[in-house]
Write a protein that holds these residues in place. Structure first.
Motif, PDB file in Angstrom:
ATOM      1  N   PRO A  53      49.397  43.140  33.537  1.00 10.43           N
ATOM      2  CA  PRO A  53      49.020  44.393  32.859  1.00 10.43           C
ATOM      3  C   PRO A  53      48.284  45.397  33.741  1.00 10.43           C
ATOM      4  CG  PRO A  53      47.403  42.719  32.343  1.00 10.43           C
ATOM      5  CD  PRO A  53      48.434  42.053  33.236  1.00 10.43           C
ATOM      6  N   ASP A  75      39.965  39.036  34.858  1.00  8.66           N
ATOM      7  CA  ASP A  75      39.768  38.663  33.468  1.00  8.66           C
ATOM      8  C   ASP A  75      40.955  37.830  32.976  1.00  8.66           C
ATOM      9  OD1 ASP A  75      41.800  40.489  32.848  1.00  8.66           O
ATOM     10  OD2 ASP A  75      40.531  41.797  31.633  1.00  8.66           O
ATOM     11  N   ALA A  76      40.832  37.312  31.758  1.00  7.82           N
ATOM     12  CA  ALA A  76      41.816  36.364  31.245  1.00  7.82           C
ATOM     13  C   ALA A  76      43.214  36.969  31.177  1.00  7.82           C
ATOM     14  CB  ALA A  76      41.392  35.873  29.866  1.00  7.82           C
ATOM     15  N   ALA A  77      43.309  38.244  30.815  1.00  7.39           N
ATOM     16  CA  ALA A  77      44.621  38.880  30.708  1.00  7.39           C
ATOM     17  C   ALA A  77      45.303  38.977  32.066  1.00  7.39           C
ATOM     18  CB  ALA A  77      44.478  40.263  30.077  1.00  7.39           C
ATOM     19  N   LEU A  78      44.541  39.258  33.110  1.00  8.11           N
ATOM     20  CA  LEU A  78      45.115  39.325  34.456  1.00  8.11           C
ATOM     21  C   LEU A  78      45.438  37.933  34.985  1.00  8.11           C
ATOM     22  CD1 LEU A  78      42.811  42.074  35.994  1.00  8.11           C
ATOM     23  CD2 LEU A  78      45.213  42.336  35.365  1.00  8.11           C
ATOM     24  N   ALA A  80      46.366  35.485  33.349  1.00  4.75           N
ATOM     25  CA  ALA A  80      47.521  34.937  32.634  1.00  4.75           C
ATOM     26  C   ALA A  80      48.835  35.275  33.325  1.00  4.75           C
ATOM     27  CB  ALA A  80      47.539  35.448  31.194  1.00  4.75           C
ATOM     28  N   SER A  81      48.796  36.222  34.255  1.00  5.41           N
ATOM     29  CA  SER A  81      50.004  36.617  34.990  1.00  5.41           C
ATOM     30  C   SER A  81      49.924  36.103  36.419  1.00  5.41           C
ATOM     31  CB  SER A  81      50.137  38.142  34.997  1.00  5.41           C
ATOM     32  OG  SER A  81      51.168  38.551  35.880  1.00  5.41           O
ATOM     33  N   SER A 109      41.124  44.145  32.749  1.00  4.55           N
ATOM     34  CA  SER A 109      42.207  44.892  32.112  1.00  4.55           C
ATOM     35  C   SER A 109      42.022  44.998  30.605  1.00  4.55           C
ATOM     36  CB  SER A 109      43.554  44.235  32.416  1.00  4.55           C
ATOM     37  OG  SER A 109      43.638  42.949  31.834  1.00  4.55           O
ATOM     38  N   ASP A 110      41.131  44.196  30.040  1.00  8.57           N
ATOM     39  CA  ASP A 110      40.827  44.240  28.614  1.00  8.57           C
ATOM     40  C   ASP A 110      39.324  44.415  28.453  1.00  8.57           C
ATOM     41  OD1 ASP A 110      40.584  44.017  25.910  1.00  8.57           O
ATOM     42  OD2 ASP A 110      41.329  41.957  25.763  1.00  8.57           O
ATOM     43  N   ALA A 113      36.996  42.644  25.877  1.00  8.80           N
ATOM     44  CA  ALA A 113      36.687  41.217  26.006  1.00  8.80           C
ATOM     45  C   ALA A 113      35.926  40.894  27.287  1.00  8.80           C
ATOM     46  CB  ALA A 113      37.989  40.409  25.965  1.00  8.80           C
ATOM     47  N   GLU A 139      42.510  52.749  28.436  1.00 10.68           N
ATOM     48  CA  GLU A 139      43.737  53.441  28.053  1.00 10.68           C
ATOM     49  C   GLU A 139      43.639  54.942  28.275  1.00 10.68           C
ATOM     50  OE1 GLU A 139      44.623  52.408  24.037  1.00 10.68           O
ATOM     51  OE2 GLU A 139      44.870  50.261  24.482  1.00 10.68           O
TER      52      GLU A 139
END
Length: 206
Positions: A53, A75-78, A80-81, A109-110, A113, A139
Motif C-alpha cells: 500500500p 507497520d502491519a499493513a506494510l 503484510a506485503s 501506511s495506516d 493504527a 489520504e
C-alpha cells in the motif's frame, strides 16, 4: 533483519529511482523545505510505482532517507506485503526490524493504527538526534484543522490531514512536552508532503 527473507525469484521487484542521485536530491530538498516550514504542504512528485500500500511519495521518502545504517520499522499493513520489504531492502539497503524503539525511520501506511509516538526512539537531552522520524501516509491534507506555532512559522499556521488517530492532538502535545527529545513526523499523500517536527506546538484558536 527480523523475520524470513523473500527470494527475488518469487517477487516481481518494482523499480527504484530512474536517476538515483537527481531524484533523491529533489526529494531531499522537499523534505528540508517541509521541515523548515512546519505544516506547509510541499510537492513531492515521483514516478515511482511502489508495491501497495505504499504511495509514490512514501516510497520516495524511504529511498531518499534510508540506507544500510538506518533500520526501518514497518507497520502491519506494510509488513503484510512481502514486496514492500523487498523493495526497501533492495533499493535502500535498509534492514527491516520489529522493534519500533530501535528504528531510525518508521513507515506508517495506516495512521489510525500506528503506535503511540513514545513507542519510537526518543533520543536524549544530550543526543536528541538519536530519535526516530516517522514517515506517515495519509489520504489527503484536509479535515479537522490544527493551529500550529513554533520555529519556522510566522505567527500561526493551520494544518489538516486525514485519516489520523482520534487522539492525535494529545500525542502531538506529549511529543512537544518531551522537547528536545521526541520524534519528528513527515506526512505524505501520493505526491505531497508536510512535516510536524518535535519543535511544533499546538495553540488554541483565538
Amino acid at each position: 533483519m527480523t523475520g524470513g527473507t523473500v527470494s527475488l525469484a518469487t517477487v516481481a521487484l518494482a523499480p527504484g529511482f530512474a536517476d538515483p542521485v537527481f531524484d533523491a536530491q529533489r526529494a531531499f530538498r522537499s523534505v528540508m523545505a517541509a521541515m523548515a516550514r512546519p505544516g506547509r504542504i510541499e510537492p513531492l512528485a515521483s514516478e515511482l510505482a511502489p508495491p501497495a500500500p505504499m504511495t509514490p511519495a512514501l516510497a520516495a521518502l524511504a529511498l531518499t532517507l534510508a540506507d544500510q545504517d538506518t533500520p526501518l520499522w514497518l507497520d502491519a499493513a506494510l509488513m503484510a506485503s512481502p514486496e514492500v520489504a523487498e523493495f526497501l531492502r533492495f533499493h535502500a539497503g535498509a534492514p527491516i526490524i520489529a522493534d519500533p524503539a530501535a528504528a531510525a525511520f518508521a513507515l506508517v501506511s495506516d495512521p489510525r493504527a500506528m503506535p503511540l509516538l513514545d513507542a519510537f526512539a526518543q533520543g536524549s537531552d544530550a543526543y536528541p538526534d538519536r530519535s526516530a522520524t516517522l514517515l506517515v501516509q495519509v489520504e489527503r491534507f484536509s479535515g479537522a484543522s490544527l493551529m500550529l506555532a513554533g520555529p519556522g512559522i510566522a505567527g500561526t499556521a493551520t494544518f489538516a490531514a486525514s485519516p489520523l488517530p482520534d487522539d492525535f492532538v494529545e500525542r502531538l502535545k506529549a511529543n512537544r512536552a518531551a522537547f528536545p527529545r521526541g520524534v519528528d513526523l513527515v506526512l505524505c499523500t501520493a505526491n505531497e508532503i508536510a512535516a510536524l517536527p518535535r519543535s511544533v506546538r499546538l495553540v488554541e484558536a483565538a
